[in-house]
Write an enzyme that holds these catalytic residues in place. Structure first.
Site, PDB file in Angstrom:
ATOM      1  CB  SER A  16      47.141  -2.007  88.548  1.00 31.14           C
ATOM      2  OG  SER A  16      47.907  -2.334  89.166  1.00 31.14           O
TER       3      SER A  16
ATOM      4  CE1 TYR B  83      44.040  -2.578  92.152  1.00 30.53           C
ATOM      5  CE2 TYR B  83      46.338  -3.182  91.568  1.00 30.53           C
ATOM      6  CZ  TYR B  83      45.281  -2.441  91.765  1.00 30.53           C
ATOM      7  OH  TYR B  83      45.849  -1.123  91.789  1.00 30.53           O
TER       8      TYR B  83
ATOM      9  CE  LYS C   8      43.446  -1.067  89.594  1.00 29.38           C
ATOM     10  NZ  LYS C   8      43.520   0.441  89.930  1.00 29.38           N
TER      11      LYS C   8
HETATM   12  N1  LIG Z   1      49.900   2.204  95.285  1.00 26.02           N
HETATM   13  C1  LIG Z   1      50.275   1.689  94.229  1.00 26.02           C
HETATM   14  O1  LIG Z   1      51.341   0.892  94.520  1.00 26.02           O
HETATM   15  C2  LIG Z   1      49.259   1.662  93.135  1.00 26.02           C
HETATM   16  C3  LIG Z   1      50.254   0.545  91.409  1.00 26.02           C
HETATM   17  C4  LIG Z   1      49.380   0.638  90.679  1.00 26.02           C
HETATM   18  C5  LIG Z   1      47.688   1.539  89.942  1.00 26.02           C
HETATM   19  N2  LIG Z   1      47.256   1.980  91.863  1.00 26.02           N
HETATM   20  C6  LIG Z   1      46.447   2.525  91.473  1.00 26.02           C
HETATM   21  O2  LIG Z   1      46.145   4.400  91.216  1.00 26.02           O
HETATM   22  C7  LIG Z   1      44.919   4.252  92.442  1.00 26.02           C
HETATM   23  C8  LIG Z   1      44.977   4.838  93.777  1.00 26.02           C
HETATM   24  O3  LIG Z   1      45.386   4.533  94.232  1.00 26.02           O
HETATM   25  P1  LIG Z   1      46.514   5.498  95.539  1.00 26.02           P
HETATM   26  O4  LIG Z   1      47.598   4.255  96.000  1.00 26.02           O
HETATM   27  O5  LIG Z   1      46.572   6.644  95.662  1.00 26.02           O
HETATM   28  O6  LIG Z   1      45.460   4.577  97.016  1.00 26.02           O
HETATM   29  P2  LIG Z   1      45.038   4.916  98.224  1.00 26.02           P
HETATM   30  O7  LIG Z   1      43.994   3.975  98.747  1.00 26.02           O
HETATM   31  O8  LIG Z   1      46.672   6.254  98.988  1.00 26.02           O
HETATM   32  O9  LIG Z   1      43.747   5.906  97.423  1.00 26.02           O
HETATM   33  C9  LIG Z   1      42.533   5.379  97.246  1.00 26.02           C
HETATM   34  C10 LIG Z   1      41.508   7.042  98.006  1.00 26.02           C
HETATM   35  O10 LIG Z   1      40.458   6.338  96.515  1.00 26.02           O
HETATM   36  C11 LIG Z   1      39.480   6.562  97.987  1.00 26.02           C
HETATM   37  N3  LIG Z   1      38.619   5.584  97.537  1.00 26.02           N
HETATM   38  C12 LIG Z   1      38.227   3.641  97.559  1.00 26.02           C
HETATM   39  N4  LIG Z   1      36.857   4.219  97.063  1.00 26.02           N
HETATM   40  C13 LIG Z   1      36.343   5.149  97.276  1.00 26.02           C
HETATM   41  C14 LIG Z   1      35.281   5.205  96.471  1.00 26.02           C
HETATM   42  N5  LIG Z   1      34.508   4.358  96.678  1.00 26.02           N
HETATM   43  N6  LIG Z   1      34.616   6.206  95.719  1.00 26.02           N
HETATM   44  C15 LIG Z   1      35.887   7.383  96.130  1.00 26.02           C
HETATM   45  N7  LIG Z   1      36.898   7.061  96.340  1.00 26.02           N
HETATM   46  C16 LIG Z   1      37.554   6.222  97.255  1.00 26.02           C
HETATM   47  C17 LIG Z   1      40.000   6.346  99.089  1.00 26.02           C
HETATM   48  O11 LIG Z   1      39.204   7.411  99.750  1.00 26.02           O
HETATM   49  C18 LIG Z   1      41.699   7.163  98.746  1.00 26.02           C
HETATM   50  O12 LIG Z   1      41.543   8.300  99.027  1.00 26.02           O
HETATM   51  C19 LIG Z   1      43.804   2.770  92.736  1.00 26.02           C
HETATM   52  O13 LIG Z   1      42.916   3.256  91.389  1.00 26.02           O
HETATM   53  C20 LIG Z   1      45.069   2.507  92.520  1.00 26.02           C
HETATM   54  O14 LIG Z   1      44.429   0.606  92.316  1.00 26.02           O
HETATM   55  C21 LIG Z   1      48.097   1.994  92.713  1.00 26.02           C
END
Ligand SMILES: NC(=O)c1ccc[n+]([C@@H]2O[C@H](COP(=O)([O-])OP(=O)(O)OC[C@H]3O[C@@H](n4cnc5c(N)ncnc54)[C@H](O)[C@@H]3O)[C@@H](O)[C@H]2O)c1
Length: 271
Positions: free
Chosen positions: A145, A158, A162
């Site tokens: 992130s 977080y 990260k």
């Molecule tokens: N959405 C944002 O603004 C953003 C920004 C920067 C980074 N990220 C990163 O991107 C990645 C994806 O996030 P997202 O925004 O799509 O979130 P999201 O919540 O939509 O999806 C996360 C997915 O991970 C799965 N998950 C959670 N814990 C798990 C586990 N223990 N084992 C297996 N699966 C698991 C959930 O079921 C879900 O399908 C994450 O690492 C998040 O930190 C997101």
């Protein structure tokens, strides 16, 4: 694609960015394994793209080893493993500007962030690096992130984990990059997913919180395309939001000044 990938695994592929990466890889003709704790979502995505679903907890090392063993036995060598599953809880009940900060008393939030945002990347690498070295290559894509380069106001666990994820990806690239293993680390700002309160495939991108949407919220599909294109072209650091490069430069040039700016930004968010 000139050199098709024989199998790709995407953790957290049931929702959000992972879901969009699964769809994009499928469009590229790659056999995709959708791995998610949410088995219902993983099966739905796999059915949509003609892939394979695996219900798996990425925080469980034995389960990650079994995932790799099963996929390589049943589908083929994993040429691309996307460690995308991640969690964020916020510092406290009051959200982005809670004073509990890094002192968050709910320890297992810290533990869950550590195991899912960091150790899952280690488990994937432990299972795959020896295999990839033996066959002369492979690609690990770790979704961190912008909070891993800068900081997420209102979520110390977080931000901390990260940063650790970025550090681990750097170590992997330094240790194995010259032995044929490609490593990419992805550092997005706000993306329209459930993590920031927006459902999968929502038409509207409203719902971003705090300072997260300061430079605008991108769609998961846009971000997935940037990630796959940049990673497959061999980039280590993938910045989906170009502003992040400027912030990182400012932080590096005067860390104290940057902290002051973040304190003022936090006050603004409170207001
Ligand atoms: N959405 C944002 O603004 C953003 C920004 C920067 C980074 N990220 C990163 O991107 C990645 C994806 O996030 P997202 O925004 O799509 O979130 P999201 O919540 O939509 O999806 C996360 C997915 O991970 C799965 N998950 C959670 N814990 C798990 C586990 N223990 N084992 C297996 N699966 C698991 C959930 O079921 C879900 O399908 C994450 O690492 C998040 O930190 C997101």
């Amino acid at each position: 694609m000139s050199n098709p990938l024989r199998a790709a695994v995407v953790t957290g592929g049931g929702h959000g960015i992972g879901l969009a990466i699964c769809r994009r890889l499928h469009r590229d003709g790659v056999p995709v394994v959708v791995a998610d704790l949410d088995g219902v979502a993983a099966r739905a995505v796999a059915a949509e793209i003609g892939g394979t679903a695996r219900e798996v907890d990425v925080a469980d090392e034995a389960a990650m080893r079994a995932l790799v063993d099963d996929v390589e036995r049943d589908i083929g060598p994993i040429d691309l493993f996307v460690s995308n599953a991640g969690v964020a809880f916020g510092d406290g009940e009051s959200g982005a500007v809670s004073r509990e900060g890094g002192l968050n008393p709910v320890d297992d939030r810290w533990d869950a962030c550590w195991r899912i945002n960091v150790m899952a990347h280690v488990y994937a690498a432990r299972a795959l690096v020896p295999r990839m070295l033996a066959r002369g290559g492979g690609h690990l894509v770790n979704i961190a992130s912008a909070a891993g380069l800068l900081s997420q106001i209102g979520d110390a666990a977080y931000s901390t984990t990260k940063h650790a994820a970025v550090g681990f990806a750097e170590s992997l690239a330094i240790d194995y990059g010259d032995l044929g293993i490609k490593v990419s680390v992805v550092c997005p700002q706000a993306v329209a997913t459930r993590m920031i309160g927006i459902e999968d495939d929502a038409e509207s991108m409203d719902g971003g919180f705090g300072g997260n949407d300061v430079d605008g919220i991108m769609s998961a599909d846009e971000v997935a395309d940037i990630i796959v294109d940049a990673a497959l072209s061999g980039r280590f650091l993938v910045l989906t939001h170009p502003e992040v490069a400027t912030y990182v430069r400012r932080k590096a040039s005067d860390h104290d000044r940057w902290i002051g700016g973040m304190q003022r930004f936090r006050e603004k968010l409170k207001g």
